[in-house]
Design an enzyme around this catalytic site. Structure first.
Site, PDB file in Angstrom:
ATOM      1  N   GLU A  47       0.447  34.730  26.424  1.00  0.00           N
ATOM      2  CA  GLU A  47       1.181  35.580  26.968  1.00  0.00           C
ATOM      3  C   GLU A  47       2.470  35.124  27.741  1.00  0.00           C
ATOM      4  O   GLU A  47       2.317  34.185  28.470  1.00  0.00           O
ATOM      5  CB  GLU A  47       0.508  36.534  28.168  1.00  0.00           C
ATOM      6  CG  GLU A  47       1.305  37.763  28.746  1.00  0.00           C
ATOM      7  CD  GLU A  47       0.357  38.164  29.981  1.00  0.00           C
ATOM      8  OE1 GLU A  47      -0.468  37.435  30.530  1.00  0.00           O
ATOM      9  OE2 GLU A  47       0.530  39.417  30.226  1.00  0.00           O
ATOM     10  N   LYS A 127       2.677  45.504  25.501  1.00  0.00           N
ATOM     11  CA  LYS A 127       1.388  45.520  26.348  1.00  0.00           C
ATOM     12  C   LYS A 127       1.293  46.994  27.026  1.00  0.00           C
ATOM     13  O   LYS A 127       2.213  47.504  27.676  1.00  0.00           O
ATOM     14  CB  LYS A 127       1.501  44.321  27.663  1.00  0.00           C
ATOM     15  CG  LYS A 127       0.246  44.473  28.323  1.00  0.00           C
ATOM     16  CD  LYS A 127       0.606  43.221  29.342  1.00  0.00           C
ATOM     17  CE  LYS A 127      -0.542  42.991  30.293  1.00  0.00           C
ATOM     18  NZ  LYS A 127      -0.488  41.822  31.140  1.00  0.00           N
ATOM     19  N   CYS A 172      -3.364  40.099  27.232  1.00  0.00           N
ATOM     20  CA  CYS A 172      -4.047  39.699  28.300  1.00  0.00           C
ATOM     21  C   CYS A 172      -5.067  40.726  28.849  1.00  0.00           C
ATOM     22  O   CYS A 172      -6.004  40.918  28.404  1.00  0.00           O
ATOM     23  CB  CYS A 172      -2.852  39.303  29.620  1.00  0.00           C
ATOM     24  SG  CYS A 172      -3.749  38.644  31.011  1.00  0.00           S
TER      25      CYS A 172
END
Ligand code: CDV
Length: 311
Positions: A47, A127, A172
């Site tokens: 990430e 995300k 993540c």
């Protein structure tokens, strides 16, 4: 005939604040050449792989904030990565911070892309689960301002049929949420790629500090098993600008077993030959969604009201 896709997890050690994009891309290229020489089909970077993890810092100046984002992909600095991937015929996954001009305004996302062996971007994910807080909380030993700097991703969790399999992306904090895995699982995903920046210390819940590695692997191994998928999970690790981040980058089989794992907290390549057909027994028996999954019976009242019904 097994369907082998050889995956490389390219863990990165810390990226100092002063390191330029060009210097980082040099590190990524070293790992890419090594992975290609060892027969990798796809290399997975973490990430926000191009810079230090700036959401740890309170930034008020807009130009300074913008400087941490990529406005184009490929950009001048990242073009060598795409060119080398094409030359070596290797796909890659890259996490970065995206500044887009859409809907007549500036939009910032924590983004990942999937690039195929011809160097073309074939998949993009923004995300969804943004951890941390939006306000200034300087009493913390360090902040996590993802809620301030990024919008919630608007592309959903998607999978793509590419490079011999069905490939899905998450980023993540998503890995801790079963729904991220399930949405990819429902699309038949056979290989999940994800990167993470996870501090060893959680200022909001310090009692879990000794459990960081356990919780990291627990959520990813469970996600793989319950959806019959492989995953390549890649850390930015080590002490970055005073903050210790976990490593533990790994490749996980559909059984939930870790088949390869990084040993250190620096730049390190971890590889495995992944047979995508190993997903099939899980998808066709224990986790045959069509035969056994019963969402219409799952806690309707709680789902509607968000709480237990009254006694
Ligand atoms: N980059 C992240 O999403 N990190 C979170 C930390 C802050 C809890 C994680 O889930 O690993």
């Amino acid at each position: 005939m097994p369907r082998i896709v050889t995956m490389a997890a390219a863990q990165l050690g810390p990226i100092p604040r002063s390191e330029t994009r060009a210097q980082v891309v040099e590190r990524l290229l070293v790992l890419m050449r090594d992975a290609a020489a060892r027969g990798a089909d796809i290399i997975v970077y973490p990430e926000a792989a191009l810079t230090a993890f700036f959401p740890h810092w309170w930034i008020e100046d807009e130009a300074e904030l913008d400087s941490w984002f990529e406005t184009a992909m490929p950009s001048n600095e990242t073009a060598p990565l795409f060119a080398e991937a094409k030359r070596l015929k290797i796909g890659f996954h890259l996490g970065y911070c995206e500044l887009a001009h859409e809907q007549g305004r500036k939009r910032r996302f924590n983004t990942a892309i999937l690039v195929d062996k011809s160097g073309a971007i074939i998949g993009k994910y923004r995300k969804i689960h943004l951890p941390g807080h939006a306000g200034h909380e300087p009493w913390r030993p360090f902040q996590n301002l993802e809620k301030r700097y990024f919008e919630i991703g608007d592309l959903g969790w998607r999978a793509w049929r590419t490079m011999g399999g069905v490939m899905g992306l998450m980023i993540c904090n998503d890995r801790r949420w079963p729904e991220a895995w399930r949405v990819l699982g429902l699309q038949g995903t056979e290989m999940v790629m994800l990167g993470y920046n996870t501090p060893q210390h959680d200022p909001a819940m310090p009692q879990t500090d000794p459990l960081q590695d356990f919780h990291n692997h627990l959520s990813m191994q469970a996600g793989c098993y319950a959806n019959g998928t492989w995953a390549v999970c890649v850390a930015k690790a080590g002490v970055e600008e005073g903050i210790m981040q976990i490593g533990g980058s790994c490749i996980i089989a559909p059984s939930g077993q870790i088949v390869a794992q990084a040993l250190g907290r620096g730049d390190e390549l971890v590889m495995a030959a992944c047979d995508l057909d190993a997903c099939t027994p899980y998808k066709e028996t224990m986790f045959n969604f069509a035969r056994h999954r019963r969402p219409e019976h799952y806690g309707m009242i709680v789902e509607r009201t968000g709480s237990l019904p009254p006694d």
